[in-house]
Write a protein that holds these residues in place. Structure first.
Motif, short mmCIF file in Angstrom:
data_model
loop_
_atom_site.label_atom_id
_atom_site.label_comp_id
_atom_site.label_asym_id
_atom_site.label_seq_id
_atom_site.Cartn_x
_atom_site.Cartn_y
_atom_site.Cartn_z
N UNK A 191 144.95 32.22 60.36
CA UNK A 191 145.02 30.93 61.06
C UNK A 191 145.55 31.13 62.47
N UNK A 192 146.53 32.02 62.64
CA UNK A 192 147.05 32.30 63.97
C UNK A 192 146.03 32.98 64.85
N UNK A 193 145.17 33.79 64.25
CA UNK A 193 144.15 34.50 65.02
C UNK A 193 143.19 33.52 65.70
N UNK A 194 143.02 32.33 65.14
CA UNK A 194 142.15 31.34 65.79
C UNK A 194 142.62 31.06 67.20
N UNK A 195 143.95 31.01 67.40
CA UNK A 195 144.48 30.75 68.74
C UNK A 195 144.28 31.97 69.66
N UNK A 196 144.28 33.18 69.11
CA UNK A 196 143.98 34.36 69.92
C UNK A 196 142.54 34.29 70.42
N UNK A 212 135.82 41.04 69.41
CA UNK A 212 134.71 41.24 68.47
C UNK A 212 134.70 42.66 67.93
N UNK A 213 135.14 43.61 68.76
CA UNK A 213 135.17 45.00 68.31
C UNK A 213 136.52 45.47 67.81
N UNK A 214 137.59 44.78 68.23
CA UNK A 214 138.95 45.28 67.97
C UNK A 214 139.71 44.46 66.93
N UNK A 215 139.10 43.43 66.36
CA UNK A 215 139.86 42.54 65.46
C UNK A 215 140.38 43.27 64.23
N UNK A 216 139.70 44.34 63.82
CA UNK A 216 140.20 45.11 62.68
C UNK A 216 141.57 45.70 62.95
N UNK A 217 141.79 46.19 64.17
CA UNK A 217 143.09 46.73 64.54
C UNK A 217 144.15 45.64 64.68
N UNK A 218 143.74 44.47 65.15
CA UNK A 218 144.67 43.34 65.25
C UNK A 218 145.17 42.96 63.86
N UNK A 219 144.25 42.85 62.92
CA UNK A 219 144.63 42.47 61.56
C UNK A 219 145.34 43.61 60.84
N UNK A 310 133.90 33.61 61.37
CA UNK A 310 133.59 33.87 59.96
C UNK A 310 133.90 35.32 59.59
N UNK A 311 133.72 36.25 60.54
CA UNK A 311 133.95 37.67 60.27
C UNK A 311 135.40 37.95 59.93
N UNK A 312 136.33 37.14 60.46
CA UNK A 312 137.75 37.35 60.16
C UNK A 312 138.23 36.43 59.04
N UNK A 313 137.30 35.69 58.43
CA UNK A 313 137.64 34.87 57.27
C UNK A 313 138.06 33.45 57.58
N UNK A 314 137.78 32.97 58.79
CA UNK A 314 138.14 31.60 59.16
C UNK A 314 136.99 30.63 58.87
N UNK A 315 137.32 29.39 58.49
CA UNK A 315 136.27 28.40 58.27
C UNK A 315 135.68 27.93 59.59
N UNK A 316 134.41 27.52 59.56
CA UNK A 316 133.75 27.07 60.79
C UNK A 316 133.11 25.69 60.63
N UNK A 317 133.31 25.06 59.48
CA UNK A 317 132.70 23.75 59.24
C UNK A 317 133.64 22.87 58.44
N UNK A 318 133.62 21.58 58.72
CA UNK A 318 134.43 20.63 57.96
C UNK A 318 134.05 20.62 56.48
N UNK A 319 132.82 21.04 56.20
CA UNK A 319 132.39 21.08 54.80
C UNK A 319 133.16 22.12 54.00
#
Length: 377
Positions: A191-196, A212-219, A310-319
């Motif tokens: 959830x915090x990554x959304x703000x990043x 897009x290329x480095x998010x694995x290291x961030x997580x 979506x690649x980092x597991x965040x939702x992208x739709x109200x559904x």
């Protein structure tokens, strides 16, 4: 961005927020909480009133209390319930009462030890306590480290909407301990990554491409984590220095928030269904889809945003919200209570592409309603 970032990433970082006589530093690094006592002493405090929540208290309060003790500073702590439900006037009153009982004076410090809820609540308490006491922000969540602890926005929620009661009250220092992030549940970190990601989307396409290329290291806790936090703080510091009171381009920091806050309000701030960063992620994806629907950006830009979130597991739709939401009319009504509304006119942060966000004032409610109806299907 990527090469320069990784050259700095192994070292601690300090980001300066240039606000004249209210300027302060954001110190980002491993073990920063161990500096709490020395930092409070350097700021001239004799007493510190700590505001935290029950989860953070278990993980970090003893360490912070010991640091303050070593520095010869008296400290007391008030603990609130975790979660958005604590951001209300009743809890604010309890916190202020505790700080007054502890005899926290104007020359002392209120220490916000926790995530965004604690930071907003403690910062507001500091703003109103004795008509203004200094605040030291010690954010322990990713969202708080890159966003809510920086910039001086403080406040609580009302039944009419999120963050509608508050004040601008800049901290005297921010201590962002990246080790604290290792204790976060995975959902909170995501959830915090959304703000990043937001900082790349609103004004720095190169940073977004790096993510897009480095998010694995961030997580994964690699050197990319410190750099992602520092880059986010540098972006926010620059905007806050230009527009402290959100009368101009600071509103860009609300990318995704008009939609996201409406979704949060609709679920009654129920964190089991939707936490703030998830609302922001959905809101950013919606902002790009709405921009594409208005012909402002391409559908490929909107798809790129969705793909990364979506690649980092965040939702992208109200559904994706468990239990669904009330409907398009209800969401539009929530948006009418947004802080950016002026003269009843709806204001959105829209985009002409990744890294090209802008403030769109007086957006046609009929177009918003039609878009929401299509989104909810």
């Amino acid at each position: 961005m990527a090469e320069a970032a990784l050259k700095r990433a192994d070292a601690d970082e300090t980001v300066h927020v240039a606000l004249g006589d209210r300027a302060y530093d954001i110190r980002i690094g491993r073990g920063a909480l161990d500096e709490t006592g020395a930092s409070a002493r350097a700021l001239g405090a004799r007493k510190v009133g700590i505001v935290t929540d029950a989860n953070v208290a278990r993980a970090h309060l003893p360490r912070v209390m010991e640091s303050l003790k070593r520095a010869g500073i008296d400290a007391s702590a008030v603990t609130v319930a975790p979660g958005e439900a604590s951001k209300n006037l009743g809890t604010l009153g309890e916190v202020v009462d505790h700080l007054l009982a502890a005899r926290i004076e104007r020359g002392d410090l209120v220490l916000a030890l926790g995530g965004g809820v604690v930071g907003d609540l403690a910062g507001f308490a500091a703003a109103v306590l004795r008509r203004g006491v200094r605040c030291l922000q010690a954010p322990t969540s990713l969202l708080a480290q890159v966003d809510s602890s920086v910039g001086g926005k403080t406040g609580v929620n009302s039944r009419h909407g999120k963050n509608l009661i508050g004040a601008f009250h800049q901290p005297s220092l921010v201590l962002a301990d990246v080790d604290a992030l290792d204790t976060l549940p995975e959902r909170e970190f995501r959830a915090g990554y959304a703000e990043v990601a937001k900082y790349g989307l609103l004004g720095d396409e190169a940073f977004f491409a790096w993510l897009e290329g480095a998010h694995g290291g961030v997580f994964g806790g690699g050197p990319e984590r410190i750099e992602a936090i520092a880059a986010s703080c540098r972006a926010k510091a620059a905007i806050v220095a230009r527009d402290e009171l959100e009368r101009g381009d600071r509103a860009l920091l609300n990318l995704g928030h008009t939609f996201g806050h409406a979704l949060e309000a609709d679920v009654g701030y129920d964190g089991s269904r939707l936490v703030h960063g998830e609302g922001v992620a959905i809101g950013m994806a919606m902002a790009f889809r709405f921009s594409a629907a208005l012909g402002l950006c391409g559908t490929d830009d909107a798809a790129r945003v969705e793909r990364h979130l979506a690649a980092v597991g965040l939702p992208t739709s109200a559904k994706a919200i468990p239990g669904g939401v009330s409907g398009a009319d209800a969401l539009l009504e929530h948006m009418r209570q947004d802080k950016k509304v002026e003269g009843g006119a709806l204001t959105f942060i829209l985009a002409r592409g990744v890294g090209q966000a802008f403030v769109a004032r007086d957006v046609d409610p009929a177009k918003v309603l039609g878009f929401l109806e299509r989104e909810l299907g």
